[in-house]
Design an enzyme around this catalytic site. Structure first.
Site, mmCIF file in Angstrom:
data_model
loop_
_atom_site.group_PDB
_atom_site.id
_atom_site.type_symbol
_atom_site.label_atom_id
_atom_site.label_comp_id
_atom_site.label_asym_id
_atom_site.label_seq_id
_atom_site.Cartn_x
_atom_site.Cartn_y
_atom_site.Cartn_z
ATOM 1 C CG HIS A 12 -0.303 -0.027 2.550
ATOM 2 N ND1 HIS A 12 -0.799 -0.740 3.613
ATOM 3 C CD2 HIS A 12 0.817 0.586 3.020
ATOM 4 C CE1 HIS A 12 -0.022 -0.557 4.669
ATOM 5 N NE2 HIS A 12 0.962 0.253 4.331
ATOM 6 C CG HIS A 59 0.472 4.032 7.995
ATOM 7 N ND1 HIS A 59 -0.554 3.383 7.357
ATOM 8 C CD2 HIS A 59 1.596 3.332 7.698
ATOM 9 C CE1 HIS A 59 -0.070 2.340 6.692
ATOM 10 N NE2 HIS A 59 1.219 2.288 6.889
ATOM 11 C CG HIS A 193 8.146 -1.610 4.052
ATOM 12 N ND1 HIS A 193 7.242 -2.609 4.300
ATOM 13 C CD2 HIS A 193 7.471 -0.452 4.322
ATOM 14 C CE1 HIS A 193 6.090 -2.091 4.693
ATOM 15 N NE2 HIS A 193 6.199 -0.773 4.736
ATOM 16 C CD GLU A 240 2.761 -1.641 6.598
ATOM 17 O OE1 GLU A 240 2.554 -0.460 6.928
ATOM 18 O OE2 GLU A 240 3.066 -1.960 5.432
#
Ligand code: DHB
Ligand code: FE
Length: 299
Positions: A12, A59, A193, A240
């Site tokens: 995303h 977030h 990431h 995530e």
């Protein structure tokens, strides 16, 4: 009765939203990434879901450090987006499905998940970008939505095991929903990431591929990792993967991989998309492993 038609897990990254806004899909950097969604569009055309249960991590747009629920379920008639500071244009509201939301909430609480129910909820890039990737012509959106948010902002985060159990409970609730609707479950985030600290830019292709394999064939295996281990293996934001674990778990039986694409990097992220459907709905030519698959390493 409702039909749980399948699961899509996708990255995303906000830069994807920027590329969409600037119509850069055909540029050299972006083309292999966006091409990875064509097979997804074909599958969605055949599937025609009525509603998407969208498992994502906020977030800091809707929830911040002052109040941070571990699990939150939206129960609003619509969900608005707002500026997060990424330079993305805000987008028209997404239609909700309060009836399915309340059914999910009732079922989850009955199964002893102490979720937070939200009759107002702003949705951030982790909701918006995947919707744009799946339905590039939207808005208007061809589906209603139910957002389910898992905390990845403030530790302690829920364990992979707990997220897997949440997904199973969502799956049971969908299966028991007494309406004639096609439900798609979407999990967003990942793959590996890390955006900050000494390991900023960290990517682990080997672990990403292991996750992609195990989500299809042995999703329980991923629940054995602690969150510290997941951060070590996938990066601080790679945690995530919890969304993918929860989304996959909503399909309670064996699954067939319909499509997958893995592309490194998109911004700082190893991006992936994985489409799975319940094994019994698959035609004879679509057994596990024979779906489309492309792995790309760029840069
Ligand atoms: C990036 C990835 C994310 O998952 C996110 O939420 C924000 C930024 C990135 O790679 O730039
Ligand atoms: Fe993210």
């Amino acid at each position: 009765m409702a039909r749980h038609a399948g699961v899509i897990c996708t990255s995303h990254v906000p830069a994807i939203g920027k590329a969409i806004a600037l119509r850069q899909q055909q540029q050299t950097y972006w083309k292999p990434f966006f091409d990875g969604y064509r097979a997804v569009h074909g599958w969605l055309d055949r599937l025609r879901p009525d509603v998407v249960v969208l498992i994502y991590n906020d977030h800091g747009l809707n929830f911040f450090l002052d109040k941070l629920p571990t699990f939150a379920v939206g129960a609003a008639p619509e969900y608005r987006n707002a500026d997060e500071g990424w330079g993305l244009p805000t987008i028209a509201p997404f239609p909700g499905d309060p009836q399915l939301s309340w059914h999910l909430i009732e079922s989850l609480v009955a199964e002893e998940f102490d979720i937070t129910m939200c009759q107002e909820m702003l949705v951030d890039h982790a909701f918006v970008v995947p919707m744009q990737l799946l339905w590039p012509m939207g808005p208007p959106w061809p589906v209603k939505t139910v957002p389910i948010c898992i905390n990845t902002v403030q530790h302690p985060l829920p364990t992979a095991h707990r997220c897997h159990r949440l997904g199973q409970a969502i799956g049971r609730a969908i299966d028991a929903y007494d309406e004639d609707v096609n439900v798609l479950v979407l999990g967003t985030g990942g793959l590996s990431h890390q955006l900050d600290g000494a390991r900023a830019g960290f990517i682990n292709k080997q672990f990403d591929h292991l996750c992609l394999e195990q989500l299809v064939s042995d999703p329980e295996a991923l629940t054995r990792y602690s969150n510290i281990e997941l951060v070590e293996l996938a990066g601080t934001q790679g945690i995530e993967i919890l969304m993918w674990i929860a989304a996959r778990a909503t399909l309670l039986g064996d699954v067939t991989q319909v499509h997958r694409n893995y592309h490194v990097p998109i911004s700082n992220t190893a991006s992936g998309v994985l489409v799975m459907e319940p094994r019994e709905t698959s035609g004879p030519r679509e057994r596990a492993g024979s779906g489309t698959r492309r792995d790309q390493i760029a840069g």
